[in-house]
Design a protein around this motif. Structure first.
Motif, PDB file in Angstrom:
ATOM      1  N   LYS A  56      64.627-105.658  12.797  1.00 15.68           N
ATOM      2  CA  LYS A  56      63.236-105.709  13.255  1.00 15.68           C
ATOM      3  C   LYS A  56      63.033-104.751  14.420  1.00 15.68           C
ATOM      4  CE  LYS A  56      61.065-109.860  11.640  1.00 15.68           C
ATOM      5  NZ  LYS A  56      62.092-110.453  10.765  1.00 15.68           N
ATOM      6  N   SER A  57      61.817-104.250  14.512  1.00 10.25           N
ATOM      7  CA  SER A  57      61.489-103.371  15.631  1.00 10.25           C
ATOM      8  C   SER A  57      61.134-104.230  16.839  1.00 10.25           C
ATOM      9  CB  SER A  57      60.304-102.477  15.270  1.00 10.25           C
ATOM     10  OG  SER A  57      59.154-103.289  15.151  1.00 10.25           O
ATOM     11  N   VAL A  58      61.039-103.586  17.982  1.00  9.02           N
ATOM     12  CA  VAL A  58      60.658-104.291  19.207  1.00  9.02           C
ATOM     13  C   VAL A  58      59.333-105.019  18.995  1.00  9.02           C
ATOM     14  CG1 VAL A  58      59.998-103.976  21.615  1.00  9.02           C
ATOM     15  CG2 VAL A  58      61.888-102.657  20.682  1.00  9.02           C
ATOM     16  N   ILE A  83      59.627-108.061  16.827  1.00  6.76           N
ATOM     17  CA  ILE A  83      60.291-109.170  17.533  1.00  6.76           C
ATOM     18  C   ILE A  83      59.289-109.855  18.460  1.00  6.76           C
ATOM     19  CG2 ILE A  83      62.088-109.780  19.208  1.00  6.76           C
ATOM     20  CD1 ILE A  83      63.793-107.526  18.016  1.00  6.76           C
ATOM     21  N   ARG A  84      58.479-109.048  19.132  1.00  6.87           N
ATOM     22  CA  ARG A  84      57.453-109.610  20.021  1.00  6.87           C
ATOM     23  C   ARG A  84      56.526-110.523  19.226  1.00  6.87           C
ATOM     24  NH1 ARG A  84      56.047-104.127  23.287  1.00  6.87           N
ATOM     25  NH2 ARG A  84      57.753-104.236  24.788  1.00  6.87           N
ATOM     26  N   LEU A 131      57.188-112.052  16.400  1.00  8.53           N
ATOM     27  CA  LEU A 131      57.942-113.220  15.945  1.00  8.53           C
ATOM     28  C   LEU A 131      58.042-114.269  17.041  1.00  8.53           C
ATOM     29  CD1 LEU A 131      59.849-114.529  13.812  1.00  8.53           C
ATOM     30  CD2 LEU A 131      61.695-113.181  14.791  1.00  8.53           C
ATOM     31  N   PHE A 132      58.294-113.817  18.269  1.00  7.73           N
ATOM     32  CA  PHE A 132      58.509-114.752  19.366  1.00  7.73           C
ATOM     33  C   PHE A 132      57.261-114.975  20.212  1.00  7.73           C
ATOM     34  CE2 PHE A 132      62.755-113.652  18.170  1.00  7.73           C
ATOM     35  CZ  PHE A 132      63.545-114.736  18.495  1.00  7.73           C
ATOM     36  N   CYS A 133      56.143-114.353  19.796  1.00  4.57           N
ATOM     37  CA  CYS A 133      54.903-114.433  20.561  1.00  4.57           C
ATOM     38  C   CYS A 133      55.117-114.039  22.019  1.00  4.57           C
ATOM     39  CB  CYS A 133      54.318-115.842  20.499  1.00  4.57           C
ATOM     40  SG  CYS A 133      53.747-116.276  18.877  1.00  4.57           S
ATOM     41  N   ILE A 134      55.660-112.857  22.201  1.00  6.88           N
ATOM     42  CA  ILE A 134      55.934-112.370  23.552  1.00  6.88           C
ATOM     43  C   ILE A 134      55.104-111.117  23.775  1.00  6.88           C
ATOM     44  CG2 ILE A 134      57.700-111.328  25.045  1.00  6.88           C
ATOM     45  CD1 ILE A 134      59.748-113.031  23.572  1.00  6.88           C
ATOM     46  N   GLU A 135      54.531-111.026  24.966  1.00  9.63           N
ATOM     47  CA  GLU A 135      53.822-109.805  25.326  1.00  9.63           C
ATOM     48  C   GLU A 135      54.760-108.907  26.106  1.00  9.63           C
ATOM     49  OE1 GLU A 135      50.042-109.304  25.735  1.00  9.63           O
ATOM     50  OE2 GLU A 135      49.699-110.803  24.171  1.00  9.63           O
ATOM     51  N   GLY A 136      54.777-107.647  25.757  1.00 10.28           N
ATOM     52  CA  GLY A 136      55.589-106.710  26.527  1.00 10.28           C
ATOM     53  C   GLY A 136      55.036-106.602  27.929  1.00 10.28           C
ATOM     54  N   ASP A 137      55.899-106.622  28.944  1.00  4.46           N
ATOM     55  CA  ASP A 137      55.396-106.549  30.319  1.00  4.46           C
ATOM     56  C   ASP A 137      55.953-105.331  31.058  1.00  4.46           C
ATOM     57  OD1 ASP A 137      57.997-107.354  30.452  1.00  4.46           O
ATOM     58  OD2 ASP A 137      57.665-109.072  31.768  1.00  4.46           O
ATOM     59  N   PHE A 138      56.276-104.301  30.293  1.00  2.00           N
ATOM     60  CA  PHE A 138      56.816-103.099  30.924  1.00  2.00           C
ATOM     61  C   PHE A 138      55.690-102.127  31.267  1.00  2.00           C
ATOM     62  CE2 PHE A 138      60.474-104.373  28.173  1.00  2.00           C
ATOM     63  CZ  PHE A 138      61.351-104.674  29.208  1.00  2.00           C
ATOM     64  N   MET A 183      62.513 -96.154  27.839  1.00  5.16           N
ATOM     65  CA  MET A 183      63.251 -96.908  26.831  1.00  5.16           C
ATOM     66  C   MET A 183      63.167 -96.246  25.466  1.00  5.16           C
ATOM     67  SD  MET A 183      62.830-100.887  27.806  1.00  5.16           S
ATOM     68  CE  MET A 183      61.081-100.871  27.975  1.00  5.16           C
TER      69      MET A 183
END
Lengths: 403, 164
Positions: free
Chosen positions: B123-125, B128-129, B131-138, B146
């Motif tokens: 899976k790409s980044v 994955i976000r 899938l896990f319901c995550i917001e990128g915070d970078f 990166m």
């Protein structure tokens, strides 16, 4: 209303990460900052590194691009300064020929060889429980090193000389009573296949691999003091430095032996190198003795039996180096340069003027652990100490002096 | 009182009661510890942070493995059952993993982690976000850096492929 997706705790995430390989962890480290921190957990990477030694962990130098540079810049030759890193590589011994770098890593013993010309692959040979001490490599990529199994002293194979072909295959194993029982202190191989061994009992043993099987050419007992460093030169001689300040040369053609105290005292010659067929340089280690002498490098004319001079103590204008000379290496071709390694830096000298051509300092956390040179550049093996329980890592730096 | 006839009453977050045999319930180290000093015939153990749907699944797992051990079920059969057992929606899967972690059921936690790890692979980044319901915070800068890291990796593997 419940959350759309349940939030996993750090422990749970770590459990999941434990099931992942290096590329997936790398991807995970880009999801968010929490994940990044977790995915760089040292324990995770330690496990991966044990299984896949070529992988580069993101939290350990060298960074991934270090390995990459091996494929791009290094394949076009070594004429520019560059750096390669192989994870876990803390070079203890390093050898360089026209097209090959070969080294031994002591922490978890393995040899590595890196092609520097058109053939720029990396070969890593895991040595398991072997203890390795010294290695040397010839122009055709043939490498030789001394190894021992520390725990099996009675077995016939407990200590021997092993050689690898350029593709990393075992070429032959040579066992000789004279070289065993901790007697071998140093070895060096010339491009013509002569291997010179410096022995604890003070002797030099010469073995040739030129005609297939290794054959002993010369072994003469000279008596004490123990020899601690040796350098074999292709066409003329080998030179060995002893614990008590003298240097022994053995001429290939006549096998005549010349032993001289080259320095001002009987301190340990910690490094030795032949410059050409008549000049030998020896580096000193006075730190153990603390006699106030400087850790200089002394050049000695073997034929004229006279000292040419001492140098290397005024490189930084600070008077002299407090650190012992760790290793010296000639360019193995026209003898115009030598590289001198101290723990904190490497200096390259012109052998006609004895002036310093260039100097390279390593960072505070780093230590120069090995050096090798050909006619284009010097390759410096750097060991980087790591925090916590991680084994030391390292990288190779090439210092060019062409163009 | 023999352990054989003992029943443990597990109460889910939403107050649903599950009657479970002692041997099945104590596959959870947490419950085994709770029951250690209790000797009544029926003990009620509240499981406050696991809902009925998930608790039912967890008990199903424990019951099967308890039985499988008793009748010496073959490895292949167990593996096949595990695989089928993990065929649930992602939300349930995550909840099972969390419950296994809370109840300290090592095998189930391991199974859940392996399943989730399998989903992460390839899976790409971004995926994955999702899938896990995550917001990128970078920051954009960090992201760019990166991406560069990544490019080295992919170029290198291309080169390796070309060499083969």
């Amino acid at each position: 209303m419940e959350e759309v997706r349940p939030q996993l705790s750090q422990d749970e995430l770590l459990c999941i990460f434990e099931e992942l390989g290096a590329p997936e962890l790398q991807t995970c480290s880009q999801v968010c900052s929490d994940w990044r921190r977790l995915a760089r957990n040292k324990r995770l990477w330690q496990k991966i590194l044990e299984e896949e030694p070529l992988v580069v962990a993101p939290n350990c130098r060298p960074a991934p691009w270090d390995v990459y540079s091996l494929h791009s810049r290094w394949s076009s030759g070594l004429s520019t300064d560059s750096r390669i890193g192989i994870q876990g590589l803390a070079p203890a011994s390093l050898a360089l020929s026209g097209s090959f770098i070969m080294g031994i890593q002591k922490a978890s013993p393995r040899t590595f060889s890196v092609g520097t010309g058109g053939n720029s692959g990396v070969n890593i040979v895991d040595l398991g429980e072997m203890e390795t001490y010294h290695c040397s490599v010839s122009d055709d990529g043939f490498s030789v090193f001394h190894w021992a199994y520390p725990s099996r002293e009675s077995s016939i194979l407990d200590e021997s000389i092993m050689s690898f072909s350029s593709c990393g295959e075992v070429a032959d194993i040579y066992v000789d009573q004279a070289l065993r029982n901790g007697n071998t202190q140093a070895l060096s191989m010339g491009n013509d296949g002569r291997i010179a061994f410096g022995l604890k009992e003070g002797s030099v043993c010469i073995v040739s691999r030129r005609w297939g099987n290794p054959t002993k050419v010369d072994y003469s007992r000279y008596g004490e003091p123990p020899i601690c460093c040796i350098d074999a030169r292709d066409d003329s001689m080998c030179a060995a430095g002893s614990e008590l300040g003298d240097v022994t040369t053995v001429a290939w053609s006549t096998l005549s032996v010349n032993r001289r105290l080259i320095g001002p005292c009987d301190c340990r010659v910690s490094a030795v190198s032949t410059v050409n067929d008549k000049i030998v340089v020896g580096g000193y280690d006075h730190t153990q003795v603390g006699n106030g002498h400087r850790n200089t490098v002394i050049a000695w004319d073997v034929r004229a039996s006279s000292r040419i001079g001492s140098f290397g103590r005024d490189v930084r204008g600070s008077g002299h180096s407090l650190l012992p000379v760790k290793s010296i290496c000639g360019d193995r071709s026209d003898g115009r340069r030598i590289a001198v390694a101290y723990e904190d830096r490497v200096a390259i000298f012109d052998t006609r003027t004895w002036s310093c051509l260039r100097e390279h300092h390593v960072a505070d956390s780093e230590q120069v652990s090995a050096i090798a040179m050909n006619d284009e550049c010097a390759v410096v093996g750097v060991t980087v100490s790591q925090e916590d329980h991680l084994p030391p890592t390292g990288h190779l730096i090439s210092l060019s002096f062409v163009g | 009182m023999t352990e054989k006839g003992r029943i443990v009453k597990m109460v889910s977050q939403d107050q649903e009661e599950f009657e479970v045999e002692y041997g099945v319930a104590t596959m959870s180290t947490l419950i085994a510890n709770v029951l250690q000093d209790v000797s009544e015939e029926t003990t009620t153990v509240p499981i406050p942070n696991v809902n009925a749907q998930v608790l039912a699944k967890v008990i199903e797992y424990c019951r099967y493995h308890y039985e499988a051990k008793r009748i010496d079920q073959s490895e292949e059969d167990i593996e096949r059952w595990n695989k089928d057992f993990m065929k649930v929606d992602n939300k349930t899967l995550f909840n099972i993993l969390i419950a296994a972690s809370f109840l300290d059921i090592a095998d189930l936690l391991d199974l859940g982690c392996k399943t989730v790890a399998g989903m992460i692979k390839d899976k790409s980044v971004e995926q994955i976000r999702e899938l896990f319901c995550i917001e990128g915070d970078f920051t954009e800068e960090q992201e760019a850096k990166m991406r560069e890291e990544n490019n080295w990796g992919s170029e290198m593997s291309q080169e390796n492929n070309a060499a083969q």
